[in-house]
Design an enzyme around this catalytic site. Structure first.
Site, PDB file in Angstrom:
ATOM      1  N   HIS A  14      43.307  38.299  40.365  1.00 45.61           N
ATOM      2  CA  HIS A  14      42.000  37.676  40.735  1.00 45.61           C
ATOM      3  C   HIS A  14      41.183  37.775  39.996  1.00 45.61           C
ATOM      4  O   HIS A  14      40.491  36.577  39.460  1.00 45.61           O
ATOM      5  CB  HIS A  14      41.760  38.695  41.748  1.00 45.61           C
ATOM      6  CG  HIS A  14      40.202  38.867  41.758  1.00 45.61           C
ATOM      7  ND1 HIS A  14      40.062  38.106  43.381  1.00 45.61           N
ATOM      8  CD2 HIS A  14      39.499  38.766  41.718  1.00 45.61           C
ATOM      9  CE1 HIS A  14      39.475  38.472  44.083  1.00 45.61           C
ATOM     10  NE2 HIS A  14      38.238  38.635  42.729  1.00 45.61           N
ATOM     11  N   GLU A  15      41.049  37.882  38.302  1.00 43.10           N
ATOM     12  CA  GLU A  15      39.812  38.134  37.481  1.00 43.10           C
ATOM     13  C   GLU A  15      40.777  36.776  37.218  1.00 43.10           C
ATOM     14  O   GLU A  15      40.081  35.905  36.098  1.00 43.10           O
ATOM     15  CB  GLU A  15      39.818  39.367  36.785  1.00 43.10           C
ATOM     16  CG  GLU A  15      39.531  40.893  37.951  1.00 43.10           C
ATOM     17  CD  GLU A  15      38.514  40.004  38.019  1.00 43.10           C
ATOM     18  OE1 GLU A  15      37.544  39.328  37.645  1.00 43.10           O
ATOM     19  OE2 GLU A  15      37.334  41.036  39.640  1.00 43.10           O
ATOM     20  N   HIS A  75      39.063  33.751  38.580  1.00 43.58           N
ATOM     21  CA  HIS A  75      37.574  33.252  38.067  1.00 43.58           C
ATOM     22  C   HIS A  75      37.676  33.268  36.698  1.00 43.58           C
ATOM     23  O   HIS A  75      37.031  32.303  36.054  1.00 43.58           O
ATOM     24  CB  HIS A  75      36.957  34.976  37.543  1.00 43.58           C
ATOM     25  CG  HIS A  75      36.910  35.875  39.702  1.00 43.58           C
ATOM     26  ND1 HIS A  75      36.316  34.349  40.628  1.00 43.58           N
ATOM     27  CD2 HIS A  75      36.790  36.513  39.604  1.00 43.58           C
ATOM     28  CE1 HIS A  75      36.001  35.010  41.191  1.00 43.58           C
ATOM     29  NE2 HIS A  75      36.585  36.160  41.828  1.00 43.58           N
TER      30      HIS A  75
END
Length: 959
Positions: free
Chosen positions: A785-786, A789
């Site tokens: 997820h990170e 980003h």
């Protein structure tokens, strides 16, 4: 000068250094010239010793020994070019170091200086005493059986841990030593850094043995002041100066006692003063607070009348009046003519005390004293003589419910009555015009000066002042109040002890309103406009203080506005510090919490009265938006706030050039402040203090990190510019909190403060090792997820990445990307769309790696700061607020229409699809980055760029 082979003092901080006894002639000369006392004032066994100090070239250490009340007392002084008392604080030593270059060339001399410094600088529990000899540790005889058993268990342990002071290493900051230090009842192993300038910092301390019985280790004697060695409070000069008494005044030699019986009735003690007469100390002259205050007021009223240039008014009405007894003459004038008397004083209820004092002088008639506590519309005639008294401030408060015009009616009724009327006020300039017009005589109670203080001291305390007291700093005397005399009088103090008690009490009170320990303007960052206006105000106030500018040319107020923590209070203190005036801080909310309207306004007026008492001063009012705009109030609230704002305006407008008070208000919501408060002559200068930018935050970090007392030892890897970048959006108050927290982390790790401690504190990383951690699968999910980003942010070339973390934080965050600010002030439509893509990239990365059915809730939730919430706000702003939607509508609004809602949803879907496509095109980079993040859990921006560059990705901004 010295005689050898004579008894030595029982204690020395260094066994290598010896004392020499000073001969009697030199002793007497030293006492009279340095301490300004006569040998006859000291006990008969008093001796003076001197010690040469190897680390000073000019200054020697003197020790005055004397037995007082069965106790051997030590008084220490450094004497050379300058004389400094060793009073348990470090400034006297550092001041000598600044004038007498300290010699720390050899290790033996440095160790001697270390022993000296630790022995004469105290903490709350006493000196930091080096313990170097195991043989000196003994079990004292005074212990009972249980205490002795405890001491037996500690004896061998203590003797085994005690070590001499040892040199560890030479650093760029000085020499590092280890030592066994006794502080209170705990033995510590310490590291002490001694700089060449003589400053000593405790680098590290570890407790070794605690709960050590008193007397088990010899300690340094308590350092007394010279006044604590005197055997009486008499001063021959003061006795000879008195011409109003034929016999010496009563002297009580006792100090404050915890024994209530002794305090109430001190024992009598025969004392032999300088003239040879025996004087017996008496009980206190006054037994209760009221009598002490009445005596205080009587002296000041008599002085005010004697010095009043308008006293002829009294003699015109009373042909037999004279200045032989001004209070008696004034009493007759009041009784015969029934005047309206204004009494101005800082003393509460002064009008009642004056009426009471006059009543005492009218022996043949006993007047009735009637206090007005509400704004009455009638003053009924009485058969007996009546004194009407009221506080102007209280009557103004009580006008609530009757309406302000009721003051006009009260003034009219006062002008018709035959009764004497006493109006008390703490600020004549703020008195309503209606009451001003009916005043016939004004008694202005003076502030104390040295002459009035001497009279009061003798009348209330009955003793003589210390020798040479007029030659000392006596500025504190003007701030004495009647209450200050209560305790020393009831305790039977007189002479030096009473003087010292009063002085310490007032000086401690003054310290609480000084701004000297606050940051100066030069230490404040990120408030350029505010600092410029502050500098202008400081310049004006300093000019007025020097008489170069009339007070009328100086602004009376300023309104500081800005988010919480941006430094409004700090700026106000810096202004007070720059002007050299006192600083009184209050809160509008605190005033309001005092009670109903009368109590509310009374608390407000008390704060202004305090500010005037210490004028020139700055009165800082926080939460000034509590004085809401009266136009927005209805019903009872409207009347309430009208009274509150009117009272505040009256206080601000009652500017007295003799007692100037500058009002600085602070608010987070300037638009809520009543417009009347912001008009000319009030809080008319609006100064906005924004959040600090990166440059300012960098300077703020440097300011707090330069505080050695706060920070202690720190590593060389601290990058304040980086810290300022990742902190962008916080306040100066937040920075101080971050630094304190980081220092706490470093202390827990037993390491110097480093960059990682600060980053962990800024990002809220848990200090506990037991914090629940993610499972392997959860960690991988968060890492993906990170990484989504971070990767998309680099692909779009937006703000540089500081670092990425998947370590859970105390605020509930499982992972995050920390950015440095880009510095860009405006964004294009394309950049807004890319921001939406970046916010949705975490969810998109999860879908690519784990499949649509296995997407977690990490992008959503109730938080307004979730990925979906931020992306939705960006799309809504684009369509509704910025006129950048596809429909190109220029209508501004906060609530989207149905068509706009449909467009917002379409923008979000397009942004998500674009994020999916970009990440799919760089799948290898996404997998490699997420894998590295799982392995290290935290990656700095530079590490991320290195990983991607090795894969051939040349995009994005790096830190």
């Amino acid at each position: 000068m010295a005689e050898s082979n004579l008894p030595q003092p029982p204690w020395s901080f260094d066994h290598e250094l010896t004392w020499q006894l000073v001969d009697r002639e030199s002793f007497k000369d030293f006492l009279t010239k340095v301490w300004r006392v006569h040998p006859s004032q000291l006990p008969a066994d008093a001796k003076l010793y001197v010690m040469d100090l190897p680390f000073y070239s000019e200054h020697k250490l003197y020790c005055l020994l004397a037995t007082v009340e069965g106790e051997l007392r030590h008084c220490f002084t450094l004497r050379g070019k300058f004389t400094k008392w060793l009073d348990g604080t470090s400034p006297p030593i550092h001041e000598i170091n600044a004038h007498d270059p300290i010699n720390l060339d050899s290790m033996l001399t440095t160790i001697s200086y270390l022993r000296f410094f630790c022995s004469f600088v105290y903490g709350d529990l006493g000196p930091f005493l080096p313990v170097e000899s195991a043989a000196s540790i003994q079990i004292p005889n005074h212990l009972d059986a249980q205490e002795r058993q405890h001491a037996d268990g500690l004896l061998m342990t203590l003797r085994s841990v005690v070590t001499p002071i040892m040199h560890v290493e030479e650093t760029s900051d000085g020499n590092l030593f280890t030592a066994s230090i006794l502080y209170g009842d705990v033995m510590f192993s310490c590291q002490l850094l001694v700089s060449l300038s003589g400053s000593i910092n405790m680098v590290n301390d570890s407790p070794m043995v605690s709960d050590i019985p008193k007397g088990m280790i010899p300690v340094a004697p308590k350092a007394y002041g010279i006044n604590d060695l005197l055997i009486d409070d008499f001063e021959k000069n003061d006795l000879e100066e008195r011409d109003d008494v034929k016999t010496p005044p009563s002297i009580v030699s006792q100090g404050l006692s915890n024994n209530a019986q002794q305090s109430a009735a001190p024992q009598q003690a025969a004392i032999l003063p300088a003239n040879g007469q025996t004087v017996v100390s008496n009980k206190p002259k006054f037994s209760n607070d009221r009598d002490i205050t009445r005596c205080y007021v009587s002296v000041l009223v008599r002085h005010a009348l004697e010095k009043d240039p308008n006293y002829d008014v009294i003699t015109d009405f009373n042909k037999v009046a004279s200045r032989n007894d001004v209070v008696n003459d004034f009493s007759k004038y009041v009784l015969k003519n029934g005047p309206v008397v204004l009494v101005e004083s800082e003393i509460p209820y002064i009008e009642e005390m004056l009426a009471d004092l006059i009543a005492e002088h009218l022996h043949y008639k006993t007047p009735t004293i009637k206090r007005i506590t509400r704004s009455e519309t009638e003053l009924k005639e009485q058969n007996s003589t009546t004194f009407v008294i009221f506080s102007a401030e209280e009557v103004s408060v009580a006008s609530y419910g009757y309406g302000t015009p009721n003051l006009e009616r009260l003034a009219f009724d006062i002008s018709k009555t035959k009764h004497p009327v006493f109006i008390g006020t703490n600020n004549k300039a703020g008195l309503s015009d209606a009451l001003h017009q009916v005043v016939e005589y004004t008694v202005s109670i003076p502030k104390l000066n040295v002459d009035l203080f001497k009279i009061l001291f003798e009348k209330i305390l009955g003793g003589n002042l210390p020798r040479g007291w007029r030659n000392r700093n006596t500025q504190w005397i003007r701030y004495l109040t009647p209450h200050d005399f209560h305790q020393p009088c009831k305790a039977g103090l007189s002479g030096t002890k009473a003087y010292k008690y009063l002085q310490e009490r007032v000086k401690n009170r003054l310290k609480s309103i000084e701004a000297t320990n606050s940051p100066g303007l030069q230490d404040l960052h990120g408030m350029a406009e505010a600092k410029q206006m502050a500098e202008d105000l400081i310049s004006d106030i300093q000019g007025a203080l020097k008489g170069q500018l009339p007070w009328s040319a100086v602004d009376r107020g300023m309104l500081l506005a800005g988010p919480p923590g941006t430094g409004k209070t700090t700026l106000a203190k810096a202004i007070a510090k720059g002007c050299g005036v006192r600083f009184i801080a209050v809160s509008a909310a605190t005033w309001q919490s005092a009670g109903a309207l009368p109590e509310h306004l009374r608390a407000m007026r008390a704060s202004f009265a305090e500010a005037r008492r210490y004028a020139p001063s700055i009165l800082f009012i926080d939460e000034v938006d509590s004085f809401s705009n009266r136009d927005n109030q209805v019903g009872q609230n409207a009347s309430y706030f009208t009274e509150v704002v009117n009272a505040l305006l009256a206080e601000i407008q009652g500017f007295d050039e003799q007692k100037p008070v500058f009002v600085i208000g602070a608010t987070n919501f300037p638009y809520k402040v009543d417009p009347a408060l912001r008009r000319a002559g009030r809080l008319d200068k609006l100064v906005y203090i924004p959040h600090p930018n990166v440059e300012a935050l960098t300077s703020i970090y440097e300011y707090y990190l330069s505080n050695k007392e706060l920070v202690g030892q720190k590593a060389d890897d601290i990058d304040t510019k980086f810290l300022g970048g990742i902190s962008f959006g916080v306040t100066g108050a937040d920075v101080e909190t971050f630094v304190r927290g980081a220092v706490r982390r470093a202390r827990k790790d037993q390491q110097p403060l480093c960059q990682q401690h600060l980053i962990d504190e800024i990002t809220g990383k848990s200090r506990s090792q037991n914090t629940s951690r993610l499972s392997t699968e959860e960690m991988r999910q968060v890492a993906v997820h990170e990484s989504g980003h971070a990767l998309l942010q680099l692909l779009c070339g937006h703000a540089p990445i500081a670092y990425v973390s998947i370590v859970p934080r105390e605020n509930g965050a499982l992972g995050f990307v920390a950015n440095l600010p880009s510095g860009q002030k405006m964004l294009s439509r394309k950049q807004y769309l890319e921001q939406m893509q970046i916010m949705l990239a975490g969810r998109a990365a999860e879908e690519i790696v784990f499949g649509r059915e296995n997407i977690t809730s990490g992008a959503g939730g109730e938080s307004p700061n979730s990925d979906l919430a931020i992306a939705t706000r960006l799309a809504t702003n684009l369509v509704c607020n910025l006129g950048m939607g596809k429909t190109s509508t220029l209508i501004w609004g906060n609530t989207p229409s149905a068509d706009q809602q449909e467009e917002i949803e379409k923008l979000l879907q397009e942004a998500y699809s674009t994020a999916l496509a970009k990440l799919e095109a760089h799948r290898k980079s996404l997998d490699t980055l997420s894998k590295a993040l799982v392995e290290k859990q935290e990656l700095m921006g530079g590490e991320i760029i290195d990983i991607l560059n090795k894969l051939g990705l040349k995009s994005g901004k790096i830190t």
